[in-house]
Design a protein around this motif. Structure first.
Motif, mmCIF file in Angstrom:
data_model
loop_
_atom_site.group_PDB
_atom_site.id
_atom_site.type_symbol
_atom_site.label_atom_id
_atom_site.label_comp_id
_atom_site.label_asym_id
_atom_site.label_seq_id
_atom_site.Cartn_x
_atom_site.Cartn_y
_atom_site.Cartn_z
ATOM 1 N N TYR A 1 43.797 29.396 56.623
ATOM 2 C CA TYR A 1 44.717 29.036 55.544
ATOM 3 C C TYR A 1 45.413 30.261 54.957
ATOM 4 O O TYR A 1 46.567 30.166 54.513
ATOM 5 C CB TYR A 1 43.997 28.227 54.465
ATOM 6 C CG TYR A 1 43.769 26.805 54.892
ATOM 7 C CD1 TYR A 1 44.834 25.914 55.016
ATOM 8 C CD2 TYR A 1 42.494 26.349 55.219
ATOM 9 C CE1 TYR A 1 44.636 24.599 55.435
ATOM 10 C CE2 TYR A 1 42.285 25.035 55.636
ATOM 11 C CZ TYR A 1 43.361 24.171 55.744
ATOM 12 O OH TYR A 1 43.174 22.874 56.169
ATOM 13 N N LEU B 1 41.066 23.123 51.049
ATOM 14 C CA LEU B 1 42.361 22.945 51.699
ATOM 15 C C LEU B 1 42.248 22.050 52.935
ATOM 16 O O LEU B 1 43.158 21.269 53.236
ATOM 17 C CB LEU B 1 42.953 24.302 52.055
ATOM 18 C CG LEU B 1 43.386 25.138 50.835
ATOM 19 C CD1 LEU B 1 43.645 26.580 51.224
ATOM 20 C CD2 LEU B 1 44.626 24.541 50.183
ATOM 21 N N LEU C 1 42.178 18.573 51.734
ATOM 22 C CA LEU C 1 43.531 18.171 51.352
ATOM 23 C C LEU C 1 44.363 17.847 52.591
ATOM 24 O O LEU C 1 45.125 16.869 52.601
ATOM 25 C CB LEU C 1 44.187 19.299 50.545
ATOM 26 C CG LEU C 1 45.466 18.987 49.762
ATOM 27 C CD1 LEU C 1 45.321 17.736 48.912
ATOM 28 C CD2 LEU C 1 45.842 20.180 48.899
ATOM 29 N N ASP C 2 44.203 18.632 53.650
ATOM 30 C CA ASP C 2 44.896 18.333 54.908
ATOM 31 C C ASP C 2 44.449 16.992 55.487
ATOM 32 O O ASP C 2 45.257 16.236 56.034
ATOM 33 C CB ASP C 2 44.650 19.447 55.929
ATOM 34 C CG ASP C 2 45.739 20.504 55.911
ATOM 35 O OD1 ASP C 2 46.846 20.222 55.430
ATOM 36 O OD2 ASP C 2 45.487 21.634 56.380
ATOM 37 N N TYR D 1 50.642 15.222 47.464
ATOM 38 C CA TYR D 1 49.590 15.992 48.139
ATOM 39 C C TYR D 1 50.163 17.254 48.781
ATOM 40 O O TYR D 1 49.549 18.327 48.739
ATOM 41 C CB TYR D 1 48.897 15.139 49.199
ATOM 42 C CG TYR D 1 48.020 14.042 48.639
ATOM 43 C CD1 TYR D 1 47.119 14.296 47.604
ATOM 44 C CD2 TYR D 1 48.079 12.744 49.152
ATOM 45 C CE1 TYR D 1 46.313 13.291 47.092
ATOM 46 C CE2 TYR D 1 47.277 11.731 48.647
ATOM 47 C CZ TYR D 1 46.403 12.010 47.614
ATOM 48 O OH TYR D 1 45.601 11.009 47.112
ATOM 49 N N LYS D 2 51.347 17.133 49.383
ATOM 50 C CA LYS D 2 51.974 18.297 50.010
ATOM 51 C C LYS D 2 52.324 19.353 48.973
ATOM 52 O O LYS D 2 52.143 20.555 49.208
ATOM 53 C CB LYS D 2 53.236 17.869 50.767
ATOM 54 C CG LYS D 2 52.963 17.145 52.073
ATOM 55 C CD LYS D 2 54.266 16.790 52.765
ATOM 56 C CE LYS D 2 54.030 16.161 54.125
ATOM 57 N NZ LYS D 2 55.312 15.801 54.791
ATOM 58 N N LYS E 1 49.119 21.100 47.875
ATOM 59 C CA LYS E 1 48.704 22.084 48.871
ATOM 60 C C LYS E 1 49.581 23.332 48.799
ATOM 61 O O LYS E 1 49.076 24.463 48.849
ATOM 62 C CB LYS E 1 48.771 21.481 50.277
ATOM 63 C CG LYS E 1 48.352 22.470 51.369
ATOM 64 C CD LYS E 1 48.544 21.897 52.757
ATOM 65 C CE LYS E 1 48.250 22.963 53.817
ATOM 66 N NZ LYS E 1 48.504 22.474 55.193
ATOM 67 N N LYS E 2 50.871 23.134 48.672
ATOM 68 C CA LYS E 2 51.801 24.267 48.572
ATOM 69 C C LYS E 2 51.455 25.140 47.377
ATOM 70 O O LYS E 2 51.443 26.375 47.474
ATOM 71 C CB LYS E 2 53.239 23.734 48.445
ATOM 72 C CG LYS E 2 54.290 24.823 48.371
ATOM 73 C CD LYS E 2 55.686 24.209 48.266
ATOM 74 C CE LYS E 2 56.742 25.291 48.143
ATOM 75 N NZ LYS E 2 58.116 24.706 48.036
#
Length: 393
Positions: free
Chosen positions: A132, A180, A183-184, A380-381, A384-385
């Motif tokens: 990551y 992470l 989350l993915d 969600y994206k 994560k960003k």
């Protein structure tokens, strides 16, 4: 703010981060210039990671090695669980050094193929954290500077391992990486839910609207048995017309409460308008000819669009959505769909308007569900960003 600590951190971790270059964290493994001609449909027990598959997302967080292409047998040094494979070539700087990670111990021999750099992570560091880190903005910024090339961009091993970053304890690294990864997994689940809903909608459109030559759909609501009628669209809807050429496309402002829409400006639609009746817009000019868009609000449209107004709009919208309207267009570079062509278009419709309403409401609810899942996916994206920006230094 302490520059040696991230903006966001798990509770109970208090230790300072340590600054390390990548060559202090990994060792280089052998990769092979294996191109597509070594691939085979046979189950040889050998598979490889090709840089093209990394860029396409086929090889990223690898838990199922069967997604990888099989290759002919050979004398290769295989990879193991925790190894990272980096694509050292890309068509743009954003794709430079995109990583893949073997999350599980392979049951077959996995090889690092064409245009890749293979790395083994030191046991004091976490492979999932490093994976990551290599997708984070701080590394992407470094890759942009270290990359070379004009049409195809690349990064060498010597440039790659000069990348310097701050590392927490391995325990904290694992916690960050696993968060992470979770989350993915959630993002992947959202993609599957959206795909399932879209396929379901497509199937129901085919079953709830009769095919050409038929008068009864395969699936319909209880209590309705009459055959559907074939009518010209102008005999079903309230009005069909074309926008005015005098309008110039612009957004709504205090001076003009009406947004002006044209065929290139209605690729998406905004619901933040003063509602004043519903209508459909279909692109009249350009590559989007025949694409339907729904809109509600105070708007005016240019002559690049055709509008359809009706009391029972949802049924009409989905009935047309189930038809290839591009067949009504003519011209090559700038295909046109005229309001007159739409008026004469024959469509099948239930006799009772109540059945029309139920069908329209059913598909609108489906679209609302899909939109909800799309909104969750975007949330969600974005999360994560934000975490990639704020958990790595």
């Amino acid at each position: 703010m302490n520059k040696n600590l991230p903006e966001v951190r798990f509770k109970y971790f208090k230790d300072e981060y340590e600054r390390k270059k990548l060559n202090q964290v990994v060792e280089k493994l052998k990769s092979y210039p294996l191109s597509r001609d070594v691939e085979t449909s046979e189950l040889t027990g050998f598979k490889y990671i090709h840089y093209g598959d990394i860029h396409r997302g086929k090889s990223t967080l690898i838990v199922d090695e069967f997604v990888l292409p099989s290759i002919k047998k050979g004398d290769y040094m295989p990879l193991q669980k925790g190894d990272i494979v980096i694509a050292d070539a890309s068509e743009d700087y954003q794709g430079i050094a995109t990583p893949a990670l073997l999350l599980t111990e392979p049951k077959q021999s996995i090889i690092a193929g064409l245009h890749t750099i293979a790395l083994r992570v030191d046991e004091q560091y976490s492979p999932i954290y490093l994976y990551y880190l290599l997708t984070s903005p701080i590394f992407k910024k470094y890759g942009y500077k270290a990359g070379t090339g004009m049409k195809v961009f690349g990064i060498s091993y010597s440039s790659l391992v000069k990348f310097e970053s701050l590392y927490p304890s391995k325990k904290e690294q694992d916690k960050i990486g696993n968060l992470l990864k979770q989350l993915d997994d959630t993002i992947a689940l959202q993609h599957r839910l959206i795909d399932q809903q879209q396929k379901y909608k497509k199937a129901m459109l085919q079953k709830m609207f009769p095919k050409k030559g038929e008068r009864v759909p395969k699936i319909r609501f209880e209590g309705y048995k009459e055959e559907w009628e074939s009518k010209a669209l102008e005999d079903i809807v309230v009005n069909i017309g074309t926008g005015k050429s005098k309008y110039t496309i612009h957004n709504k402002s205090s001076e003009s409460p009406y947004e002006i829409l044209g065929s290139t400006s209605i690729l998406g639609y905004d619901t933040n308008f003063d509602y004043e009746g519903d209508f459909i817009l279909t692109a009249r000019v350009g590559a989007n000819a025949g694409t339907l868009y729904s809109h509600s609000g105070k708007v005016k449209i240019t002559d690049n669009t055709v509008y359809i107004q009706n009391d029972n709009l949802d049924f009409i919208y989905y009935a047309l959505d189930n038809i290839d309207l591009r067949k009504l267009s003519f011209g090559t570079g700038q295909p046109l769909i005229k309001a007159s062509e739409l008026k004469a278009l024959k469509i099948l419709t239930p006799v009772e308007t109540l059945e029309q309403g139920k069908i329209g409401a059913f598909f609108k609810q489906l679209d609302n569900t899909i939109s909800l899942h799309l909104k969750k996916l975007e949330d969600y994206k974005q999360l994560k960003k934000a975490l990639l920006q704020r958990m790595f230094v």
